[in-house]
Enzyme design. Sequence first.
Site, short mmCIF file in Angstrom:
data_model
loop_
_atom_site.label_atom_id
_atom_site.label_comp_id
_atom_site.label_asym_id
_atom_site.label_seq_id
_atom_site.Cartn_x
_atom_site.Cartn_y
_atom_site.Cartn_z
CG ASP A 50 -0.23 -0.30 2.53
OD1 ASP A 50 0.75 -1.07 2.53
OD2 ASP A 50 -0.66 0.24 3.56
CD GLU A 102 7.77 2.52 5.41
OE1 GLU A 102 6.74 1.85 5.55
OE2 GLU A 102 7.76 3.77 5.34
#
Length: 740
Positions: free
Chosen positions: A458, A662
């Site tokens: 996502d 990330e």
Amino acid sequence: MSSQESKPKPPKAPQRTTTIEHDPFSAPSVYYGDSHGKNTRSRTLSTFLDAGARSGIFSSHTQQGRRTSHDEQSFQPRKFMIDVESTMKTLLSREDTDENIQITVDDKGPKFLPVRTAASGGYRRHDIRGTYALSSLLQELTLAQDNGRKQILLDEARLQENPVNRLERFIRDSFWDNLTRRIDGSNIAKVARDPKDWTDDPRPRVYVPKGAPEQYEYYNRIAQEHPDIRLDVQWLREDCGDPEYVRDLNNAPGLLAVAMEEVIDPKTGKKDLRGMPFVVPGGRFNELYGWDSYMESLGLLINDRVDLVKSMVINFCFCIKHYGKILNANRTYYLGRSQPPFLTDMALRVYDRIKDQPDSLEFLRNAILAAIKEYYTVWMSEPRKDPITKLSRYRPSGIGVPPETESTHFTHVLEPYAEKNNMTFEEFVDAYNNGRVKEPELDEYFLHDRAVRESGHDTSYRLERVAANLATVDLNSLLLKYEIDIARTIRKHFKDKLSIPAEFCGKGMVPGYIETSSKWDRRAKARQMLMDKYMWNEEQGMYFDYDTVKQEQTDYESATTFWPMWAGGATPAQAAALVTKAIPKLEEFGGLASGTEKSRGEVGIHRPNRQWDYPFGWAPQQMLAWVGLQRYGYEGEAQRLAYKWCYMVIKAFVDFNGVVVEKYDVTRPHDPHKVEAEYGNQGGDIKGVPREGFGWVNASYIYGLQLLNAHMRRALGTITPYDTFAKATEEAAEQEALLL
């Protein structure tokens, strides 16, 4: 008085003692704890430091002292005498020009700082130079403060440490521990409070499944003993996946209990419960997440943290047993949503490390039983199973607006419907969520939105507004791996017969029925044939997702095309095609991009970047591709891609105060962590020292280093880009050939 008499004499350097030195690269708690404790040589020097501080040798004046190439007593490794508070103040005022408590290549300071040397008794100074050394100094000062040190003796080796080794050490000694959580009475007041609780009375709340009465009793006792925390303990309904029930829980969202272990309280001598530990992703993500945990496990096992990986597997078995699935994360609003399934591979990797332990086979049995239940009840049941192709889709249940997003996240989507229905925004959301207003188009939008989130990818234009209709390459590769793993495990470890107890039976299943390897072998073969039929594109030499509604392949070129190689589902010819055709499309400066620029399409004000599209790269895509390439014998390609990814990670680490984030922009050679996409980039908000990195990037770095040879590691330590390294290697080989 003569000039000789007026000239100050340098303090005598401390004498060498017979005490054994501490490892200069030991963990911070050791280096700044034990090494500065009593009865050590460092303590002797520390006492001298205190005297030096009193005599003013730690003054923070800016006049530069006499520069020397080395101390007169350079027979021992150089150490610096540091007053922590004053040195940090001076360092930040000189070097941290953007005032973010980091020292990076973006700062405009002089890039050097003179510090006192221990061998001269603090009389002489040595310049610490360059962004990396100065940021390392800031990190060490911060760690010293963490450990309560006011003055320290600092080994120069710690500032000039090979950056490859330094990051490796940080991950092993600090990051994993700082990302480790457990849920019990020791921290329930903090962990049960939800920052996404938008209700009028947010409070710590925990939901306990009916099958864990011991936990319900435990948490109620904690609530009674500590009324100030206002802990709300609730039973969870047995049919906890019912969409209407999950929607109604949004009025009182809470944490979902996970596995606990029985322990003896050292104070009372009585039995008590303690939460089983797990590793969180990092940043704002502080729950037990699904596929993040698997990716983290690949690094944890290399770092000999099998205890943590085993514990996470046990937590997942608890979730499947009580919640019906491995959840996106353990919050009530995730009860209808899973994540990419990796349980069998994770459990088998743990079993391989603990097989000599007495409970190892029972551990493996529970994990495989949980995976079988999840396989049948989640992935091979409608609506996730497509009745036509027999392939599986990400298609979670849910009603209304997903509550875990920021309150304004869907404003642009919902406002036109509020206007259409003549309602305020809040009135419409309430009416829509509770079924008083019907909007089929909006239902379809949120169906796909939930599916994107369940996929873990996502968000991406590959999946946007179509995710729930796609039989994706990634999901079906994972289920193929389940089928292969379950077949082999039943055959090898359970004498080809595995009895299924009631707690791991799905709806309509009879407790005690027997699973055999042949059933799972047939399932694996059938899925491989279906993937070839619906997903393999011979002309393109790649796998593509299949739209089960339009009944056609998509054309989005994604790094998930390598997942069948990871699962062992590609033929040698298909693997060769992927290497020659797919890698050139997806390989960038820093490794594999999530997709191609062509597939993503044009971006701009009205069509922004999505974080799982080009030009961004993610640790899971890298690691699964490396493993797949190795499985089929493409060691060189795996090494090259691993080097590029590790180079990008270490480049940002060196130039930007130890940052590990990330995701990365794999097309940016100099500052790849600067990502411009929705949700920003987790892990970059460092103050002084990196404390946890980001879970799956930590793992990818540790895993990637295992693929590199000694020459590659040395080149990586000097921050040499792959193309430069490859050219130098080729030239050296040519020269050697000429000599022969």
